[in-house]
Design an enzyme around this catalytic site. Structure first.
Site, PDB file in Angstrom:
ATOM      1  N   ASP A 189       9.566   2.669  -0.686  1.00 35.36           N
ATOM      2  CA  ASP A 189       8.456   3.320  -0.297  1.00 35.36           C
ATOM      3  C   ASP A 189       8.854   3.081   1.729  1.00 35.36           C
ATOM      4  O   ASP A 189       8.400   2.179   1.941  1.00 35.36           O
ATOM      5  CB  ASP A 189       6.828   2.690  -0.470  1.00 35.36           C
ATOM      6  CG  ASP A 189       5.523   3.678   0.143  1.00 35.36           C
ATOM      7  OD1 ASP A 189       4.569   3.418   0.331  1.00 35.36           O
ATOM      8  OD2 ASP A 189       6.357   4.367   1.531  1.00 35.36           O
ATOM      9  N   TYR A 232       1.124  -1.351   0.305  1.00 35.08           N
ATOM     10  CA  TYR A 232       0.131  -0.104   0.021  1.00 35.08           C
ATOM     11  C   TYR A 232       0.595   1.360  -0.388  1.00 35.08           C
ATOM     12  O   TYR A 232       1.423   1.039   0.615  1.00 35.08           O
ATOM     13  CB  TYR A 232      -1.057  -0.118   1.164  1.00 35.08           C
ATOM     14  CG  TYR A 232      -1.810   1.526   1.272  1.00 35.08           C
ATOM     15  CD1 TYR A 232      -1.875   2.235   2.804  1.00 35.08           C
ATOM     16  CD2 TYR A 232      -2.501   1.434   0.931  1.00 35.08           C
ATOM     17  CE1 TYR A 232      -2.721   3.472   2.461  1.00 35.08           C
ATOM     18  CE2 TYR A 232      -3.667   2.814   0.367  1.00 35.08           C
ATOM     19  CZ  TYR A 232      -3.397   3.803   1.620  1.00 35.08           C
ATOM     20  OH  TYR A 232      -4.207   4.870   1.870  1.00 35.08           O
ATOM     21  N   LYS A 273       4.944  10.029   8.552  1.00 33.79           N
ATOM     22  CA  LYS A 273       4.789   9.514   9.894  1.00 33.79           C
ATOM     23  C   LYS A 273       5.563  10.007  10.943  1.00 33.79           C
ATOM     24  O   LYS A 273       5.716  11.605  10.983  1.00 33.79           O
ATOM     25  CB  LYS A 273       4.942   7.580   9.334  1.00 33.79           C
ATOM     26  CG  LYS A 273       3.373   7.134   8.932  1.00 33.79           C
ATOM     27  CD  LYS A 273       3.469   6.059   9.236  1.00 33.79           C
ATOM     28  CE  LYS A 273       2.618   5.889   7.936  1.00 33.79           C
ATOM     29  NZ  LYS A 273       1.121   5.580   8.445  1.00 33.79           N
TER      30      LYS A 273
HETATM   31  P1  KE4 Z   1      -0.830   8.376   4.384  1.00 32.44           P
HETATM   32  O1  KE4 Z   1      -0.777   9.405   3.054  1.00 32.44           O
HETATM   33  O2  KE4 Z   1      -2.372   8.187   5.003  1.00 32.44           O
HETATM   34  O3  KE4 Z   1      -0.140   9.875   5.156  1.00 32.44           O
HETATM   35  O4  KE4 Z   1       0.886   8.014   3.614  1.00 32.44           O
HETATM   36  C1  KE4 Z   1      -0.178   6.292   2.790  1.00 32.44           C
HETATM   37  C2  KE4 Z   1       1.551   5.026   2.992  1.00 32.44           C
HETATM   38  C3  KE4 Z   1       2.086   5.217   2.381  1.00 32.44           C
HETATM   39  N1  KE4 Z   1       3.027   4.250   2.370  1.00 32.44           N
HETATM   40  C4  KE4 Z   1       2.307   3.578   3.092  1.00 32.44           C
HETATM   41  C5  KE4 Z   1       3.947   2.536   2.818  1.00 32.44           C
HETATM   42  C6  KE4 Z   1       2.008   3.614   4.042  1.00 32.44           C
HETATM   43  O5  KE4 Z   1       2.316   2.519   4.729  1.00 32.44           O
HETATM   44  C7  KE4 Z   1       1.249   4.961   4.031  1.00 32.44           C
HETATM   45  C8  KE4 Z   1      -0.314   4.714   5.137  1.00 32.44           C
HETATM   46  N2  KE4 Z   1      -0.150   3.371   5.928  1.00 32.44           N
HETATM   47  C9  KE4 Z   1      -1.844   3.805   6.614  1.00 32.44           C
HETATM   48  C10 KE4 Z   1      -1.747   2.343   7.917  1.00 32.44           C
HETATM   49  N3  KE4 Z   1      -0.889   1.093   7.003  1.00 32.44           N
HETATM   50  C11 KE4 Z   1      -2.411   5.008   7.264  1.00 32.44           C
HETATM   51  C12 KE4 Z   1      -4.055   4.437   8.222  1.00 32.44           C
HETATM   52  C13 KE4 Z   1      -4.997   4.865   7.224  1.00 32.44           C
HETATM   53  O6  KE4 Z   1      -5.275   5.295   5.744  1.00 32.44           O
HETATM   54  O7  KE4 Z   1      -6.436   5.388   8.081  1.00 32.44           O
END
Ligand code: KE4
Length: 423
Positions: free
Chosen positions: A237, A142, A265
């Site tokens: 990523d 993801y 994060k």
């Molecule tokens: P954000 O756009 O949510 O800041 O980051 C996206 C993203 C990109 N790459 C990786 C490896 C990630 O894990 C994420 C976002 N992680 C999720 C939890 N697995 C965010 C939680 C959510 O979507 O509410």
């Protein structure tokens, strides 16, 4: 009806699903989600005054625990100088200096406002740099809700059973080649079939959005070689693993250097942030230097920079990684021992402060094996733990996080509770 339930009812009238991010709705684990009133250290306090030991850590940022006084102080100092300037400010320079000092492959870096923006911009940059359009990603990984990457995606998309989101035009999806993780032959075949069309390979080097999966020996090295041999950009990523598994993330742990890295994060200390960086010759294709456009009203926001710099300075000055590895190992091996005692088929992959539970009698090495584990077995364990003060991620396809604020007491309490929760 308690206050969380009342709030959820009100929220559902005005916010789709009552949440601003799908995984928070607890759809795959059932029940009504709690609402958080405050967070401190390794604990959340709900609006109904229930205290929970938190293994979500706001999905990764809270590596020091919540409401750390140094981060709080940095933000309040910055607040006294204004919330947003719309011009460049000194904190952005310091943030760039810290990231390029600590993340081995990053020579130049651009700040943005989320992990999604970081991966989306990295993909666009790779396409602009190479003049090619195809992207290789891996099922279960993801990378945020980017159109080109919401194909066989993990995290909330997988949790809700739609790893291929609606709304993605066929013309977009056909530019994305999805391969199984941990299968180098599949990568070689894909390049053989579309060698000069592949702009980039994007990968979570340690996938953590379909549970936690670790690379087979030589796999990341193989991805590196395949990209170099075919003129494709390798994008790590590290939104989740950056500064989580060491100051230099997975690329420092493994010595495998990507061409671009997406971050998020932890670098925002809990405030909205993302960043992407890498080889200067690629980064210099970005506007205003080059033809690849990318921008953001709040990119490098002074409050987010203050929180992020405070967080990264603490990591640099007193790296917590040995302790996090030790406590992560203690928790994971404790859970494994309980599962063996109870005769339950359970895998507990763990690296540093990240671990997950797969109800399977075999180690899980890719998305297909993750989805064929007993996902339903997770739900009662989640609910039982939550009812007894332990908050695991509300999905069998997420990864648990430990912070520096988790101590031996919390670990023993968690093991005790998991022993009760496992059937
Ligand atoms: P954000 O756009 O949510 O800041 O980051 C996206 C993203 C990109 N790459 C990786 C490896 C990630 O894990 C994420 C976002 N992680 C999720 C939890 N697995 C965010 C939680 C959510 O979507 O509410």
């Amino acid at each position: 009806m308690n206050e969380s339930e009342e709030l959820f009812d009100r929220a559902k009238k005005l916010i789709p699903g009552g949440v601003n991010s799908p995984v928070r709705a607890f759809r795959s684990v059932g029940g009504s989600p709690f609402f958080t009133a405050k967070a401190s250290g390794c604990r959340l306090t709900t609006v109904d005054d229930t205290e929970l030991i938190d293994y979500v850590c706001t999905w990764g940022p809270a590596i020091h625990g919540h409401d750390h006084p140094i981060i709080r102080g940095a933000v309040s100092d910055a607040l006294a100088r204004g919330t947003s300037f719309g011009t460049s400010g000194p904190a952005e320079v310091e943030m760039a200096e810290i990231i390029t000092e600590l993340v081995p492959s990053v020579e130049k870096v651009r700040m943005c406002n989320s992990g999604t923006e970081a991966t989306m911009s990295s993909i666009r940059l790779a396409r602009g740099f190479t003049g090619r359009s195809k992207i290789i990603k891996f099922s279960g990984c993801y990378h945020g809700h980017v159109d080109s990457l919401l194909v066989k995606a993990g995290s909330g998309a997988l949790t809700l059973g739609n790893p291929d989101s609606a709304g993605i035009p066929e013309s977009f999806a056909k530019e994305t080649i999805v391969l199984p993780y941990n299968d180098l032959q599949a990568v070689e075949n894909a390049f053989a079939q579309s060698a000069n069309e592949v702009a980039a390979v994007i990968v979570e080097p340690y996938p953590a959005n379909c549970g936690l999966i670790l690379p087979r020996e030589g796999y990341l090295e193989g991805l590196r070689k395949a990209c170099s041999d075919n003129g494709a950009v390798l994008i790590f990523d590290e939104v989740m693993t950056g500064f989580r598994l060491g100051l230099g993330g997975v690329q420092e742990r493994t010595g495998v250097m990507p061409d671009l890295t997406a971050l998020g994060k932890i670098i925002g200390g809990g405030l909205p942030v993302g960043a992407f960086g890498g080889r200067s010759e690629i980064m210099e294709c970005l506007a205003p230097l080059g033809p690849v456009y990318q921008a953001g009203t709040l990119s490098g926001n002074p409050l987010a920079m203050a929180a992020g710099i405070a967080s990264l300075r603490m990591l640099r000055e007193k790296p917590p990684y040995e302790r996090l590895e030790e406590i992560g190992n203690k928790l994971a091996s404790g859970i494994r021992e309980i599962a063996v005692e109870k005769g339950i088929p359970l895998q507990v992959p763990q690296v540093g402060s990240m671990f997950c539970l797969f109800f399977s009698d075999q180690p899980v090495e890719n998305f297909e094996q993750a989805v064929s584990s007993d996902v339903d077995a997770f739900k009662p364990v989640f609910r039982d733990c939550l009812a007894n003060g332990i908050y695991l991620p509300p999905s069998a396809y997420e990864t648990c996080f430990i912070s520096s604020a988790h101590g031996d007491g919390e670990i023993s309490r968690t093991l005790e509770q998991i022993r009760k929760a496992l059937p």
